[in-house]
Design a protein around this motif. Sequence first.
Motif, PDB file in Angstrom:
ATOM      1  N   VAL A 167     -10.682   7.515   3.663  1.00  0.00           N
ATOM      2  CA  VAL A 167     -11.281   6.184   3.547  1.00  0.00           C
ATOM      3  C   VAL A 167     -12.228   6.015   4.724  1.00  0.00           C
ATOM      4  N   LEU A 184      -2.705   4.148  -2.273  1.00  0.00           N
ATOM      5  CA  LEU A 184      -3.690   4.886  -1.470  1.00  0.00           C
ATOM      6  C   LEU A 184      -4.493   5.845  -2.339  1.00  0.00           C
ATOM      7  N   HIS A 227      -6.575   6.088   6.877  1.00  0.00           N
ATOM      8  CA  HIS A 227      -6.517   7.212   5.942  1.00  0.00           C
ATOM      9  C   HIS A 227      -7.762   8.080   6.127  1.00  0.00           C
ATOM     10  N   VAL A 252      -4.531   1.919   5.122  1.00  0.00           N
ATOM     11  CA  VAL A 252      -5.831   2.122   4.469  1.00  0.00           C
ATOM     12  C   VAL A 252      -6.886   2.508   5.498  1.00  0.00           C
ATOM     13  N   VAL A 267       0.870  -1.169   0.000  1.00  0.00           N
ATOM     14  CA  VAL A 267       0.000   0.000   0.000  1.00  0.00           C
ATOM     15  C   VAL A 267       0.912   1.226   0.000  1.00  0.00           C
ATOM     16  N   ILE A 323      -7.036   3.828  -4.093  1.00  0.00           N
ATOM     17  CA  ILE A 323      -8.100   3.393  -3.189  1.00  0.00           C
ATOM     18  C   ILE A 323      -9.063   4.534  -2.907  1.00  0.00           C
ATOM     19  N   VAL A 377     -11.792  -3.473   0.310  1.00  0.00           N
ATOM     20  CA  VAL A 377     -10.412  -3.411  -0.162  1.00  0.00           C
ATOM     21  C   VAL A 377      -9.669  -4.641   0.349  1.00  0.00           C
ATOM     22  N   VAL A 431     -11.825  -3.498   5.006  1.00  0.00           N
ATOM     23  CA  VAL A 431     -10.450  -3.699   4.548  1.00  0.00           C
ATOM     24  C   VAL A 431      -9.922  -4.999   5.140  1.00  0.00           C
TER      25      VAL A 431
END
Length: 163
Positions: A141, A68, A138, A135, A63, A71, A83, A147
């Motif tokens: 997100v 990112l 973030h 992820v 990642v 995503i 994800v 995830v």
Amino acid sequence: MSFDDLLAANREFASDFAYGGFDGVARAGVALVTCMDSRIDPLGMIGLEPGDAKIFRNPGGRVTEAALEAIVLGVHLLNVQRVLVVPHTRCAVASNSEEVIRERIAESAGVDATWQRFHVIEDQVATLGLDVHRVTSHPLVPETVEVGGFIYDVDTGLLDRKY
């Protein structure tokens, strides 16, 4: 070496092309970050078809900042709701040191490669946990995005959920 064989295969592929006009959203709501390894069939390993998922590939299935970015775009613009982060067994960047990879590249290239970083992975499971956290933490997100972190076994085809 020519590209003639690949262009011929492309013409065959295009002869009954069924994806023209598709809007590009992930129909199954899935994004997948995985390695560039040619033993991995990203869609096939999770039972999906072209158009079902957004796929981001790089050495080690990491990642990265670019992953990112993909995503976030997928989540907000392309229907991504789940994800999967999927590195794999017997990965070159997870089973060699930075020094060994640099030496192999230098030998192949015939020039010094000590300046190039290859981002080797010393502990694949721990690194996968960090990547999943990148992820989930973030700010763009949302918590509603599921995830998961998995290791793909290149010898059995099975996914092993770690996170």
